[in-house]
Enzyme design. Structure first.
Site, PDB file in Angstrom:
ATOM      1  N   GLY A 162     -75.532  58.439  31.107  1.00  0.00           N
ATOM      2  CA  GLY A 162     -73.890  59.110  31.969  1.00  0.00           C
ATOM      3  C   GLY A 162     -72.410  58.798  30.766  1.00  0.00           C
TER       4      GLY A 162
ATOM      5  N   SER B 244     -85.118  57.717  23.536  1.00  0.00           N
ATOM      6  CA  SER B 244     -85.236  59.318  24.218  1.00  0.00           C
ATOM      7  C   SER B 244     -83.657  60.655  22.935  1.00  0.00           C
ATOM      8  CB  SER B 244     -85.522  60.211  25.602  1.00  0.00           C
ATOM      9  OG  SER B 244     -83.984  59.225  25.836  1.00  0.00           O
ATOM     10  N   ARG B 245     -83.960  61.101  22.907  1.00  0.00           N
ATOM     11  CA  ARG B 245     -83.030  62.608  22.435  1.00  0.00           C
ATOM     12  C   ARG B 245     -82.388  63.501  23.298  1.00  0.00           C
ATOM     13  NH1 ARG B 245     -83.974  63.731  16.731  1.00  0.00           N
ATOM     14  NH2 ARG B 245     -85.998  63.391  15.607  1.00  0.00           N
ATOM     15  N   ALA B 246     -80.911  63.509  23.167  1.00  0.00           N
ATOM     16  CA  ALA B 246     -80.016  63.862  24.157  1.00  0.00           C
ATOM     17  C   ALA B 246     -80.616  64.823  24.575  1.00  0.00           C
ATOM     18  CB  ALA B 246     -78.557  64.596  23.796  1.00  0.00           C
TER      19      ALA B 246
ATOM     20  N   THR C 239     -78.585  66.974  28.339  1.00  0.00           N
ATOM     21  CA  THR C 239     -77.859  67.760  28.298  1.00  0.00           C
ATOM     22  C   THR C 239     -76.508  66.916  28.029  1.00  0.00           C
ATOM     23  OG1 THR C 239     -77.721  66.222  30.726  1.00  0.00           O
ATOM     24  CG2 THR C 239     -78.622  68.258  30.312  1.00  0.00           C
ATOM     25  N   SER C 240     -76.945  65.693  27.046  1.00  0.00           N
ATOM     26  CA  SER C 240     -75.778  64.867  26.094  1.00  0.00           C
ATOM     27  C   SER C 240     -75.549  65.011  25.479  1.00  0.00           C
ATOM     28  CB  SER C 240     -76.115  63.368  26.473  1.00  0.00           C
ATOM     29  OG  SER C 240     -77.007  62.559  25.820  1.00  0.00           O
TER      30      SER C 240
ATOM     31  N   THR D 103     -80.380  57.802  22.000  1.00  0.00           N
ATOM     32  CA  THR D 103     -80.582  56.738  20.674  1.00  0.00           C
ATOM     33  C   THR D 103     -80.481  56.752  19.460  1.00  0.00           C
ATOM     34  OG1 THR D 103     -79.635  55.154  22.445  1.00  0.00           O
ATOM     35  CG2 THR D 103     -80.843  54.249  20.611  1.00  0.00           C
TER      36      THR D 103
ATOM     37  N   ASP E 183     -81.551  64.690  39.877  1.00  0.00           N
ATOM     38  CA  ASP E 183     -81.196  63.386  39.299  1.00  0.00           C
ATOM     39  C   ASP E 183     -81.241  62.212  40.304  1.00  0.00           C
ATOM     40  OD1 ASP E 183     -80.823  61.827  37.339  1.00  0.00           O
ATOM     41  OD2 ASP E 183     -78.907  61.903  36.770  1.00  0.00           O
TER      42      ASP E 183
ATOM     43  N   LYS F 146     -72.611  58.982  36.313  1.00  0.00           N
ATOM     44  CA  LYS F 146     -74.806  58.864  37.317  1.00  0.00           C
ATOM     45  C   LYS F 146     -73.692  58.540  38.597  1.00  0.00           C
ATOM     46  CE  LYS F 146     -77.592  60.223  34.018  1.00  0.00           C
ATOM     47  NZ  LYS F 146     -79.032  60.056  33.527  1.00  0.00           N
TER      48      LYS F 146
END
Lengths: 497, 497
Positions: free
Chosen positions: A172, A198-200, A202-203, A207, A260, A292
């Site tokens: 977030g 993870s890949r983004a 919604t951001s 990393t 969420d 968040k």
């Protein structure tokens, strides 16, 4: 019998089957409005949502089409003959209905639900029903059952030594790329830290997206083990390891729905850590008005839930609550964030101090899992490893072991500066707004797109002075992002006292 | 700009857009995982779920495909240029989130939600989220708001005279085709009863499917008014009138999910009746162990909710609770049910007595809306109209006015008899099982498929004596249906006392 055809459509983690309205063998409309159909051949079968095809050029009358995921899951070649029937409800259907009616479910019921979700036996609307029902009420024991079930259904990584440490931020906060500094510090100390990220979705950057600006991250578990055996650490994309396939399906519904909940978050994160073989974990919970988690009370509740599930699953888990009131570092977007990370590792004078401090805080707490460093000596050791260049050298070894990224990435060349509209002091920076603008600019799909912040909270500014620079590659993205930034920059500047 | 292409795929009331992964203008993956995209041209726009296409033969790189419904909704010709963007959430999105969090919503919020649902601005998973959240708690005022909002969003039929009477059965009982007898009785009395009915979605026959075995039912509102002006009654498919488009979308999610709450049922039924211009309504609630409503307590609660919403919306509404312990009549499936209806209307000695009695009960209650027949004289008048052939003649006029069905339908010629496995008395008949077998046999898609019952509850049977006959047209359907009947016929035969 119908002939199988692969339909080159990616229906994003939902199995879809295509059948002609004029199929001579099955009356396609008979199946419409029902939950799903079952496509079978000799005991192999998959469930799929039905789409009826009215165009014989898309699909001949005597063929059964499957979307990419469904086709691969069935695992038969094109042209094979298959049969179609109304699908019987998945075994866990009754458990989902019970949850919708408000019942507390058993561990066995969660195992059954998660198995069916991972095997793509539910449509997205059925998964939405389960998620909404769970969002309204889950006991702590249910969160535990859900976590264990999700960890059990995917691959599990094993490691030759212990401890296996990890860190995770609940996200977030744009630019909060501490993992890429923490991993080399911890590896330099000699502790194993195989980080899957993870890949983004919604951001503007995950990393994995940011690391990919420096090295290859699409690494399978065998290679990962090899890399870690040589360097003690890695920073790779977790998707290849298939650690929590049910979570991947759940996320494909949670994100568009904007669900969420604390419970889903804890189960999602800890199931992946358990499957990744972690024994010790630091969880970073940033708190701020546009983060968040917006209050310390909320953070404390979430912390307790993490600790409860960690304890019950044998994970040594500590929570670090951090300042989430503004983006971390200067860059937002993969290339810009990788630049900040490297500046911190290289002890550059232009390194963002906040990113350095957060990374040291988290690395220090991880190092204190080492009995020799207990009692507060972890932070000192972390700083030593960073200041002496040991961490930078560890990062070089990791980057070398992972190999070069398949592409090289440059900063987006279309730029525009957003300027202060008054003299004063930066009062707040809206994390959500900054992330939104960086995403519109093209991040993370365009790694060089994003935002470069020039000012942080508390900085004095003069009218007309740039607050940040938008970088984009594509003209439409550039237009959308700069329009949004012009309508509201995300910065609040207060008159100086 | 992308060129618009129509994709001949029926995605069943969900807008789907197709974009090539290699599109040179938009990075398709950027949109994946988000809620929806917006496809626009000069102020016209639709929202759609995105599918990414990996096959250039399905969709060239520079085109944007739309599924049938989405294409028609956008209303532009193929080849027009359109733009694509991440969709902003529909206006009512916050209200849906509030409902998910358990809040009671206002009438205005329901209006906004229903408008967005009717305009296909939500994906099925979003609608599932709304339905599950509503299923867990709706106040009576919310049911009222929902009903009014659903009625307001579609067409509204108007009629030159009053009263406009109607009947509705909440369903679940195979063969319960009373409407086709009630309508001609009431019309013969001179009261206006313009009946719109649904086609079956999960049952083996809806009234529209059964009437279609006798006459055309695909009639638009203008024709309907013309028919009713000549005959006082009609029995047509309601789909053409577009009375409650939001309900049609909700049903496309409720059915596969198996959601069937009292609140949704009342709002769905009464919104359609209000939109159809009804002023007086009898609701038939069958109660039985394999019916939708299983106890008299449940039926009483449902009755009160119907009465509350009826009162508040100015509908004169009465509820009739009926025996729902077994199928009604002998036939199950359109052709067989139409045969039973005609036998009752023609006063044939082989007419099913239970169907006749139920139709008279309901018609009698409707006739008592006529002030001259109050106080119990409706039933007597209904019987008179049936016995004298006045109802049969009214039915002939209605059938003639609606015109012949576009096809003619014959009983399925593949038959198998299911026999009693012991001597005794029929103790129970499982409505759900019988419906399931009739559906597998092909009903309602094959109008001649279904089940012809020879025995009802209380009838004595001898071992080997047929209980019912399965009719099917297609060999696969015949096999599935007879296999299911063989595994469990749905009949329980008790040893005679």
């Amino acid at each position: 019998m119908l002939k199988l055809r692969r339909i080159g459509v990616d229906t994003y983690r939902e199995n879809v089957a295509y059948l002609s309205r004029d199929c001579p063998l099955y009356r396609a409309e008979k199946f419409q409005g029902l939950a799903k159909i079952e496509v079978s051949k000799n005991g192999r079968s998959i469930l799929a949502v039905l789409n009826i095809v009215d165009d014989l050029q898309l699909l001949p009358r005597d063929e059964l089409g499957l979307s990419e995921q469904a086709f691969h899951q069935l695992g038969l070649p094109e042209g094979e003959t298959v049969t179609v029937a109304q699908a019987a409800p998945p075994a866990s259907r009754d458990a989902i209905r019970a949850k919708v009616l408000g019942r507390v479910l058993s561990a066995e019921e969660y195992e059954a639900i998660i198995r069916d979700i991972a095997a793509n036996r539910y449509s997205k609307m059925e998964i939405a029903a389960f998620l909404i029902a769970s969002a309204s009420f889950l006991t702590t024991d249910e969160v535990l059952s859900l976590t264990r079930a999700m960890a059990a259904v995917g691959n599990r990584l094993t490691w030759p030594d212990r401890p296996i440490v990890d860190k995770h931020c609940i996200g977030g906060i744009p630019g909060n790329r501490t993992s890429m500094i923490v991993v080399p510090i911890v590896a330099a100390h000699g502790v194993t830290i195989p980080k899957t990220s993870s890949r983004a979705i919604t951001s503007p950057a995950g990393t994995a997206d940011t690391m990919e600006a420096l090295a290859r991250v699409d690494v399978d578990p065998d290679e990962m083990r090899d890399i870690v055996s040589r360097t003690r650490g890695c920073i790779v994309w977790g998707g290849r390891a298939n650690l929590s396939p049910a979570d991947d399906v759940l996320i494909s519904v949670e994100r568009p729905l904007g669900i969420d909940t604390r419970e889903q978050m804890v189960a999602s994160i800890l199931s992946k850590k358990l499957a990744a073989g972690s024994t010790h974990l630091i969880v970073d919970i940033p708190v701020g008005p546009s983060s968040k988690i917006r209050s310390h009370l909320e953070a404390a509740r979430l912390r307790k839930l993490f600790e409860f599930v960690g304890d019950q699953t044998g994970l040594t888990l500590e929570v670090q609550i951090t300042d989430g009131r503004q983006p971390v570092g200067y860059g937002v977007g993969p290339v810009l964030e990788a630049r900040d990370v490297m500046r911190v590792l290289e002890n550059s004078p232009s390194a963002p101090a906040d990113l350095r401090q957060r990374a040291l805080l988290l690395a220090g707490r991880i190092l204190e899992f080492d009995p020799r460093l207990r009692g507060g000596r972890g932070h000192e050791r972390a700083r030593e490893l960073l200041d002496t260049g040991a961490a930078a050298r560890a990062m070089s070894r990791i980057v070398e072991a992972q190999g070069p990224s398949p592409e090289s990435y440059a900063l987006g060349t279309r730029t525009r500066d957003l300027s202060a509209d008054r003299d004063g002091v930066v009062e707040s920076v809206d994390c959500y707004r900054i992330a939104r603008i960086a995403r519109l600019a093209g991040a993370p799909a365009d790694k060089g797109a994003g935002i470069d912040l020039f000012k942080k909270v508390g900085d004095p500014v003069q009218k007309g002075e740039p607050l940040y620079r938008v970088h984009a590659a594509h003209p439409t993205d550039f237009r959308f992002a700069t329009e949004m930034a012009a309508s509201d920059s995300g910065y609040r500047v207060a008159a100086a006292a």
